[in-house]
Design an enzyme around this catalytic site. Sequence first.
Site, mmCIF file in Angstrom:
data_model
loop_
_atom_site.group_PDB
_atom_site.id
_atom_site.type_symbol
_atom_site.label_atom_id
_atom_site.label_comp_id
_atom_site.label_asym_id
_atom_site.label_seq_id
_atom_site.Cartn_x
_atom_site.Cartn_y
_atom_site.Cartn_z
ATOM 1 N N LYS A 117 0.032 -24.538 -18.773
ATOM 2 C CA LYS A 117 1.024 -24.304 -19.827
ATOM 3 C C LYS A 117 0.927 -25.434 -20.835
ATOM 4 O O LYS A 117 0.668 -26.583 -20.469
ATOM 5 C CB LYS A 117 2.430 -24.303 -19.209
ATOM 6 C CG LYS A 117 3.470 -23.654 -20.069
ATOM 7 C CD LYS A 117 3.568 -22.171 -19.802
ATOM 8 C CE LYS A 117 4.557 -21.500 -20.723
ATOM 9 N NZ LYS A 117 4.685 -20.060 -20.440
ATOM 10 N N GLY A 143 15.858 -5.644 -25.194
ATOM 11 C CA GLY A 143 14.932 -6.249 -26.148
ATOM 12 C C GLY A 143 13.573 -5.592 -26.058
ATOM 13 O O GLY A 143 13.460 -4.398 -25.764
ATOM 14 N N HIS A 144 12.531 -6.383 -26.283
ATOM 15 C CA HIS A 144 11.172 -5.841 -26.277
ATOM 16 C C HIS A 144 10.869 -5.100 -24.978
ATOM 17 O O HIS A 144 10.348 -4.000 -24.988
ATOM 18 C CB HIS A 144 10.158 -6.974 -26.459
ATOM 19 C CG HIS A 144 10.144 -7.509 -27.845
ATOM 20 N ND1 HIS A 144 10.872 -8.604 -28.234
ATOM 21 C CD2 HIS A 144 9.492 -7.070 -28.945
ATOM 22 C CE1 HIS A 144 10.671 -8.820 -29.514
ATOM 23 N NE2 HIS A 144 9.843 -7.910 -29.979
#
Length: 360
Positions: free
Chosen positions: A94, A194-195
Amino acid sequence: MNAPVARERLTVSEPSVFDHPEFKNHEQVVFGFDAATGLRTIIAIHDTRLGPALGGCRMWAYKNDAQALTDALRLSRGMTYKNSLAGLDLGGGKAVIIADPRTDKTAGMLAAFGRQVDRLGGTYITAEDVGISSDDMEIVAGETRHARGTKATGLGDPSPYTALGVFVGLKAAVAHQFGSEDLTGRIVAIQGLGHVGMYLAEHLHNAGAKLVVADIHKPSVERAVSEFGARSVDTKKIHAVEADVFAPCALGAGLNDGTIPELGAPVIAGAANNQLADERHGLELKKRGILYAPDYAINAGGVISIAIARPGTEEAKVRDKVIAIGQTLTHIFERAAALDLPTQTVADQIAEERLEHSRG
Ligand code: NAD
């Protein structure tokens, strides 16, 4: 040069990486700085035994470097487990950029980040995350071939694949808890449209489920009501609605000391990351006979699409791999029942076993 993001200065005199509570055998932690653009970044590569470390890049106005380091260490380890459990030949990593995405972000900064990723020679592969858009990732990809989810390499928005994975995972959970995966007439309470949540609502509606929904964004609720015949409830009550399945698709830490005693469904299966406020809440759910689909197992569809999409990749290939999330969850549920363990403990075990059997 841009003004750097306002930060607290720490007065730490001791080394704080190897002794950090979130440091768990990370292979490499790289601190990057670019004087011309003010870029400050931390790239944490947790584990590359299965392959190069894939994980998104997050831009966030961290108050100080310590917060950013904590996030990079924690999130990169999470990616190792997620990629392993998803059956991908990829490790976990990350990147975090210490900057406010609304006020500090510049094309120069993103390009400098791309060059830093490139210097790692493919050990770390980046993608978008909070604070980084697909347009931003195009700039990063201009400097390195080790970026995914771009127009050249990807299938675009990962959310439909995340939703597909959640849908098949939810069916696997329903089959385990009720003896049949048929969703006709089953009530599913969705928190967050949401998405991912909206695509999930569509899948569920098409499969004959009855929907109860909540979102702080009213137009999304209105759409679900008119398109899918959903019933809308208060956002503070959605977890307590009497239903067959509760699908958290908004924020993390929604399963906590306050909500668990009030839960109204015997199955939890949703897209949100970090649903359990604490590890012990998994055991709490098990004690109450509630079947929990571990978040990082059920929401892996997006990372699968990012990981395997290439120019010319057939969408069917990606979908097949995403649909396999259903089998992974069935395996987790059966093993958890046989060993009398919380489902997320078993998910971790399976991810660790794959890592141990890898070439590393
Ligand atoms: P999103 O931001 O598009 O949607 C979140 C929705 O939740 C928004 O509509 C928002 O209004 C709503 N919301 C916020 N607070 C709420 C509350 N208190 N009660 C009810 N609704 C609330 O995010 P998304 O991309 O749909 O992702 C949803 C979750 O799934 C997040 O936790 C995300 O980390 C996780 N996830 C997403 C993907 C992906 O492919 N997008 C992949 C893996 C995990």
